[in-house]
Design a protein around this motif. Sequence first.
Motif, mmCIF file in Angstrom:
data_model
loop_
_atom_site.group_PDB
_atom_site.id
_atom_site.type_symbol
_atom_site.label_atom_id
_atom_site.label_comp_id
_atom_site.label_asym_id
_atom_site.label_seq_id
_atom_site.Cartn_x
_atom_site.Cartn_y
_atom_site.Cartn_z
ATOM 1 N N ILE A 57 4.912 -0.435 2.731
ATOM 2 C CA ILE A 57 4.340 0.911 2.721
ATOM 3 C C ILE A 57 5.233 1.795 1.858
ATOM 4 O O ILE A 57 6.401 2.018 2.176
ATOM 5 C CB ILE A 57 4.235 1.500 4.141
ATOM 6 C CG1 ILE A 57 3.458 0.557 5.059
ATOM 7 C CG2 ILE A 57 3.567 2.880 4.095
ATOM 8 C CD1 ILE A 57 3.476 0.963 6.521
ATOM 9 N N LEU A 59 -3.088 4.770 3.034
ATOM 10 C CA LEU A 59 -3.246 4.452 4.451
ATOM 11 C C LEU A 59 -3.476 5.670 5.335
ATOM 12 O O LEU A 59 -4.197 5.571 6.340
ATOM 13 C CB LEU A 59 -2.001 3.710 4.957
ATOM 14 C CG LEU A 59 -1.824 2.279 4.450
ATOM 15 C CD1 LEU A 59 -0.397 1.811 4.695
ATOM 16 C CD2 LEU A 59 -2.823 1.352 5.138
ATOM 17 N N CYS A 60 -2.880 6.791 4.987
ATOM 18 C CA CYS A 60 -2.867 7.918 5.923
ATOM 19 C C CYS A 60 -3.436 9.223 5.390
ATOM 20 O O CYS A 60 -3.591 10.183 6.153
ATOM 21 C CB CYS A 60 -1.434 8.170 6.401
ATOM 22 S SG CYS A 60 -0.684 6.743 7.209
ATOM 23 N N LEU A 62 -0.994 3.892 12.867
ATOM 24 C CA LEU A 62 -0.780 2.707 12.032
ATOM 25 C C LEU A 62 0.426 1.903 12.516
ATOM 26 O O LEU A 62 0.340 0.680 12.700
ATOM 27 C CB LEU A 62 -0.579 3.128 10.576
ATOM 28 C CG LEU A 62 -0.095 2.045 9.612
ATOM 29 C CD1 LEU A 62 -1.145 0.963 9.419
ATOM 30 C CD2 LEU A 62 0.295 2.662 8.266
ATOM 31 N N LEU A 101 0.840 -1.190 0.000
ATOM 32 C CA LEU A 101 0.000 0.000 0.000
ATOM 33 C C LEU A 101 0.881 1.248 0.000
ATOM 34 O O LEU A 101 2.044 1.189 0.413
ATOM 35 C CB LEU A 101 -0.895 0.021 1.244
ATOM 36 C CG LEU A 101 -1.975 -1.070 1.321
ATOM 37 C CD1 LEU A 101 -2.388 -1.303 2.762
ATOM 38 C CD2 LEU A 101 -3.179 -0.676 0.475
ATOM 39 N N ILE A 154 -7.128 -4.001 8.773
ATOM 40 C CA ILE A 154 -6.089 -4.211 7.754
ATOM 41 C C ILE A 154 -5.024 -5.167 8.297
ATOM 42 O O ILE A 154 -4.563 -6.071 7.596
ATOM 43 C CB ILE A 154 -5.456 -2.866 7.332
ATOM 44 C CG1 ILE A 154 -6.502 -1.999 6.611
ATOM 45 C CG2 ILE A 154 -4.242 -3.094 6.433
ATOM 46 C CD1 ILE A 154 -6.082 -0.554 6.412
ATOM 47 N N TYR A 211 -7.200 0.332 10.860
ATOM 48 C CA TYR A 211 -5.871 -0.270 10.820
ATOM 49 C C TYR A 211 -5.847 -1.657 11.459
ATOM 50 O O TYR A 211 -5.118 -2.542 11.012
ATOM 51 C CB TYR A 211 -4.856 0.648 11.491
ATOM 52 C CG TYR A 211 -4.691 1.987 10.796
ATOM 53 C CD1 TYR A 211 -4.704 2.079 9.400
ATOM 54 C CD2 TYR A 211 -4.533 3.162 11.522
ATOM 55 C CE1 TYR A 211 -4.561 3.290 8.757
ATOM 56 C CE2 TYR A 211 -4.388 4.386 10.890
ATOM 57 C CZ TYR A 211 -4.406 4.450 9.502
ATOM 58 O OH TYR A 211 -4.260 5.658 8.860
#
Length: 195
Positions: free
Chosen positions: A95, A73-74, A115, A68, A86, A83
């Motif tokens: 990441i 994600l953020c 996260l 990802l 996930i 999170y």
Amino acid sequence: ELIIEDDYRKSKENQNDRYFSPLNQESNFKMNKFFRIISKDRKKNIQNINIKGREFLIKEFYEGVVRLTFDELCDKNLGAEDYLEIAKVSKFMVIDKIPKFDDINSNQHQRFINLIYIVYDKKIPIAVTAEKNLDELTSSKSLKEPFNRTISRLYELTSSNFNLWYKNLITLKWLTMDKNYTNSLMKQLIGSRKI
């Protein structure tokens, strides 16, 4: 913009071999090569996670090996609950494109801290590409203290000593000449991690 001090876990015994920076063609090449190794012979799917009616798609999902971007994600309105879901489907997480942090992107910065806290708690090894080296990562003023703990966790999560299954996997993958045997054992090692 504050410079984060060197982390106490940074040492010769804890080298971070899964942290690629800066964000350039060379780092991207290294990460792509690394990702091909850990996802080899694993079936690709799109993983759809439903969290209280909200959908989150993982487009790069290879039987628990997840890739990802930081923005996915953020840069979205995600929280700890998201999170955790996930993390439930992740055995290894990549990441991509972690930026430098300052007061302008403090919301994304806070999500990243959350996260990494969950990834660390669930003992999920990670690999990352980032704009800055770990010892050069910056923080917003308000998040300096919690981000110091995040830096500490990043050193550990990306180190060659984190999670014995991964250390064994890489040693065998790079040193064993029998590719069929290595690929088979590699899949067993990754598959042995329980979610």
